[in-house]
Design an enzyme around this catalytic site. Structure first.
Site, short mmCIF file in Angstrom:
data_model
loop_
_atom_site.label_atom_id
_atom_site.label_comp_id
_atom_site.label_asym_id
_atom_site.label_seq_id
_atom_site.Cartn_x
_atom_site.Cartn_y
_atom_site.Cartn_z
N ASP A 30 -26.26 -16.75 -4.35
CA ASP A 30 -26.35 -16.81 -2.90
C ASP A 30 -27.73 -16.33 -2.45
O ASP A 30 -28.27 -15.36 -2.99
CB ASP A 30 -25.26 -15.94 -2.27
CG ASP A 30 -25.04 -16.26 -0.80
OD1 ASP A 30 -23.97 -16.80 -0.46
OD2 ASP A 30 -25.95 -15.97 0.01
N ILE A 31 -28.30 -17.02 -1.46
CA ILE A 31 -29.65 -16.68 -0.99
C ILE A 31 -29.67 -15.35 -0.24
O ILE A 31 -30.73 -14.72 -0.13
CB ILE A 31 -30.18 -17.84 -0.09
CG1 ILE A 31 -31.70 -17.81 -0.01
CG2 ILE A 31 -29.55 -17.80 1.30
CD1 ILE A 31 -32.29 -19.05 0.65
N HIS A 98 -17.07 -23.81 -0.64
CA HIS A 98 -17.72 -22.98 -1.66
C HIS A 98 -16.89 -21.72 -1.84
O HIS A 98 -16.42 -21.12 -0.89
CB HIS A 98 -19.15 -22.62 -1.25
CG HIS A 98 -19.28 -22.17 0.17
ND1 HIS A 98 -19.29 -23.05 1.22
CD2 HIS A 98 -19.38 -20.93 0.71
CE1 HIS A 98 -19.40 -22.38 2.36
NE2 HIS A 98 -19.45 -21.09 2.08
P1 5GP Z 1 -20.07 -19.19 4.41
O1 5GP Z 1 -20.52 -18.29 5.53
O2 5GP Z 1 -20.08 -20.65 4.83
O3 5GP Z 1 -18.78 -18.78 3.80
O4 5GP Z 1 -21.13 -18.99 3.27
C1 5GP Z 1 -22.32 -19.71 3.19
C2 5GP Z 1 -23.18 -18.98 2.19
O5 5GP Z 1 -24.23 -19.84 1.82
C3 5GP Z 1 -23.80 -17.71 2.74
O6 5GP Z 1 -23.42 -16.60 1.95
C4 5GP Z 1 -25.29 -17.98 2.70
O7 5GP Z 1 -26.06 -16.85 2.37
C5 5GP Z 1 -25.38 -19.07 1.64
N1 5GP Z 1 -26.53 -19.95 1.83
C6 5GP Z 1 -26.91 -20.54 2.99
N2 5GP Z 1 -28.02 -21.27 2.80
C7 5GP Z 1 -28.33 -21.15 1.48
C8 5GP Z 1 -29.38 -21.68 0.67
O8 5GP Z 1 -30.26 -22.42 1.13
N3 5GP Z 1 -29.39 -21.33 -0.64
C9 5GP Z 1 -28.44 -20.51 -1.17
N4 5GP Z 1 -28.54 -20.24 -2.47
N5 5GP Z 1 -27.43 -19.99 -0.44
C10 5GP Z 1 -27.39 -20.31 0.86
#
Ligand code: 5GP
Ligand code: ZN
Length: 112
Positions: A30-31, A98
């Site tokens: 995760d970034i 994810h």
């Molecule tokens: P959600 O909030 O949808 O459950 O999680 C999305 C996740 O994707 C977040 O933890 C966020 O940090 C990660 N994320 C968003 N953009 C990127 C990216 O460009 N690269 C990576 N590796 N992770 C990302």
């Protein structure tokens, strides 16, 4: 899907810090890590939310990929959490499903 961030990673259009990949799934760091270990496991097919699939086999593969990686990275025995956020109130921000896997510290419960 051409405008999906995670599909772009799968297609190699944007760089990804890959941990593991096979024909069905991709795992990457995760970034914006929320724990010392924080990686995501995604299906290679575009599925918007958990509400949009009944593919038990694929969902099982995401989970088993996560658990296998925790063993390989060495924190399976200490413990970890896997979670999938769904839609707005679930905290989903990227609309390609994810599985989050977090570990490396004591995680609190319940989550916020
Ligand atoms: P959600 O909030 O949808 O459950 O999680 C999305 C996740 O994707 C977040 O933890 C966020 O940090 C990660 N994320 C968003 N953009 C990127 C990216 O460009 N690269 C990576 N590796 N992770 C990302
Ligand atoms: Zn996608």
């Amino acid at each position: 899907m051409t405008d999906c961030l995670f599909c772009k990673m799968i297609n190699g259009d944007i760089p990804v810090n890959k941990i593991y990949e096979n024909k069905d799934v991709l795992a990457f760091h995760d970034i914006n890590p929320q724990a010392p270990h924080h990686f995501l496991v995604i299906p290679k097919t575009h599925i918007k939310t958990l509400n949009d699939t009944d593919d038990a086999q694929l969902l099982g593969k995401l989970t088993l990929t996560a658990s296998r990686i925790t063993k390989e990275l060495g924190f399976a025995d200490e413990g970890y959490r896997v979670v999938m956020n769904c839609n707005e109130q679930g905290g989903q921000t990227v609309y390609h499903i994810h599985l989050h896997c977090l570990g490396g510290r004591a995680l609190t419960w319940p989550p916020g």
